[in-house]
Motif scaffolding. Structure first.
Motif, short mmCIF file in Angstrom:
data_model
loop_
_atom_site.label_atom_id
_atom_site.label_comp_id
_atom_site.label_asym_id
_atom_site.label_seq_id
_atom_site.Cartn_x
_atom_site.Cartn_y
_atom_site.Cartn_z
N HIS A 72 11.90 -2.88 -6.45
CA HIS A 72 10.37 -2.74 -6.53
C HIS A 72 10.01 -1.26 -6.70
N MET A 73 10.85 -0.48 -5.78
CA MET A 73 10.11 1.04 -5.46
C MET A 73 10.80 1.86 -6.60
N ARG A 74 12.31 1.70 -6.77
CA ARG A 74 12.81 2.54 -7.56
C ARG A 74 12.38 2.91 -8.87
N PHE A 88 6.25 19.28 2.21
CA PHE A 88 4.58 18.82 2.54
C PHE A 88 4.59 18.16 3.94
N PHE A 89 5.81 17.71 4.53
CA PHE A 89 5.78 16.91 5.82
C PHE A 89 5.87 18.04 6.85
N GLN A 90 6.54 19.28 6.38
CA GLN A 90 6.37 20.24 7.47
C GLN A 90 5.04 20.84 7.68
N PRO A 121 -0.11 9.47 -11.91
CA PRO A 121 0.96 9.19 -13.11
C PRO A 121 1.82 8.00 -12.55
N PHE A 122 1.96 7.55 -11.12
CA PHE A 122 2.69 6.84 -10.78
C PHE A 122 1.88 5.34 -10.33
N VAL A 123 2.45 4.32 -10.90
CA VAL A 123 1.43 3.10 -10.75
C VAL A 123 1.86 2.32 -9.59
N ILE A 124 1.11 2.61 -8.35
CA ILE A 124 1.34 2.28 -6.89
C ILE A 124 0.27 1.03 -6.67
N ASP A 125 1.11 -0.14 -6.28
CA ASP A 125 0.18 -1.32 -5.80
C ASP A 125 0.63 -1.43 -4.48
N LEU A 175 2.06 -3.85 -2.54
CA LEU A 175 3.45 -4.05 -2.11
C LEU A 175 4.15 -2.75 -1.92
N ALA A 176 3.95 -1.89 -2.85
CA ALA A 176 4.61 -0.66 -2.70
C ALA A 176 4.06 0.45 -1.53
N ALA A 177 2.85 0.27 -1.23
CA ALA A 177 2.32 1.06 -0.12
C ALA A 177 2.92 0.56 1.11
N ARG A 194 -2.07 7.90 11.16
CA ARG A 194 -2.44 8.60 10.05
C ARG A 194 -1.91 8.27 8.70
N LEU A 195 -0.57 7.85 8.69
CA LEU A 195 0.07 7.70 7.51
C LEU A 195 -0.20 6.09 7.07
N GLY A 196 -0.38 5.34 7.77
CA GLY A 196 -1.04 3.87 7.44
C GLY A 196 -2.12 3.94 6.23
N PRO A 197 -3.49 4.77 6.72
CA PRO A 197 -4.54 4.86 5.83
C PRO A 197 -4.23 5.65 4.36
N LEU A 198 -3.37 6.74 4.87
CA LEU A 198 -3.00 7.51 3.63
C LEU A 198 -2.20 6.83 2.61
N ALA A 199 -1.51 5.83 3.08
CA ALA A 199 -0.60 5.14 2.14
C ALA A 199 -1.51 4.00 1.29
#
Ligand code: HEM
Length: 138
Positions: free
Chosen positions: A32-34, A51-53, A77-81, A83-85, A112-117
């Motif tokens: 699904h992700m690739r 970015f993570f640094q 540009p990337f279709v994110i649903d 499931l992907a998050a 912090r990452l959960g809501p961001l995703a």
């Protein structure tokens, strides 16, 4: 007692590099992700490391090169649903654990990452899908 900044806790730039490599190994084998990612994964890996640094309180390397992250816009540009998050978060968490980040440090980071995703989900939206590439955004 003061906690070390998250950047130190994950082992600095080297620790982040290992985490991102572990994360991408999971992306590579997920059907699904690739397809969401470009053929060549290397440039994206390097950007995510920079970015993570910055995001973890290390040097501001990402913004020096690319300007403001504007993550939601850069992901158009990337279709994110949903499931992907969910998978992105699961693989990221596994990657941090695999690289020895202690459980007590993961909590605040993934809060912090959960809501961001989930904020990146754009599959059902009519957003511009043109490539943004390495643009410097302000
Ligand atoms: C929700 C699931 C997500 C998916 C499926 C996803 C997917 C992607 C894809 C396909 C790219 C392009 C890679 C390339 O150009 O080679 C990308 C770039 C990037 N992603 Fe994500 N992403 C997600 C969430 C996130 C989150 C939560 C963050 C931040 C914590 C993040 C940070 C980044 C960064 C910094 C880049 C590079 C942006 C640039 O400068 O072009 N992503 N992501």
């Amino acid at each position: 007692m003061t906690q070390p900044p998250p950047f130190e806790l994950v082992g600095g730039a080297e620790g982040i590099s290992r985490i991102v490599e572990s994360f991408y190994r999971r992306i590579e084998t997920d059907a699904h992700m690739r397809p969401i990612y470009p053929d060549n994964l290397e440039p994206g890996k390097e950007k995510l490391k920079l970015f993570f640094q910055q995001w973890l309180g290390g040097p501001g390397a990402y913004s020096e090169k690319y300007g403001h992250p504007r993550l939601r816009l850069r992901h158009f540009p990337f279709v994110i649903d949903e499931l992907a998050a969910g998978r992105w978060l699961r693989y990221m968490r596994e990657a941090w654990k695999e690289n020895g980040v202690p459980e007590e440090a993961l909590g605040p980071i993934f809060e912090r990452l959960g809501p961001l995703a989930h904020h990146m989900v754009n599959a059902s939206l009519d957003v511009p899908r043109d490539p943004i590439g390495d643009a410097f955004l302000t």
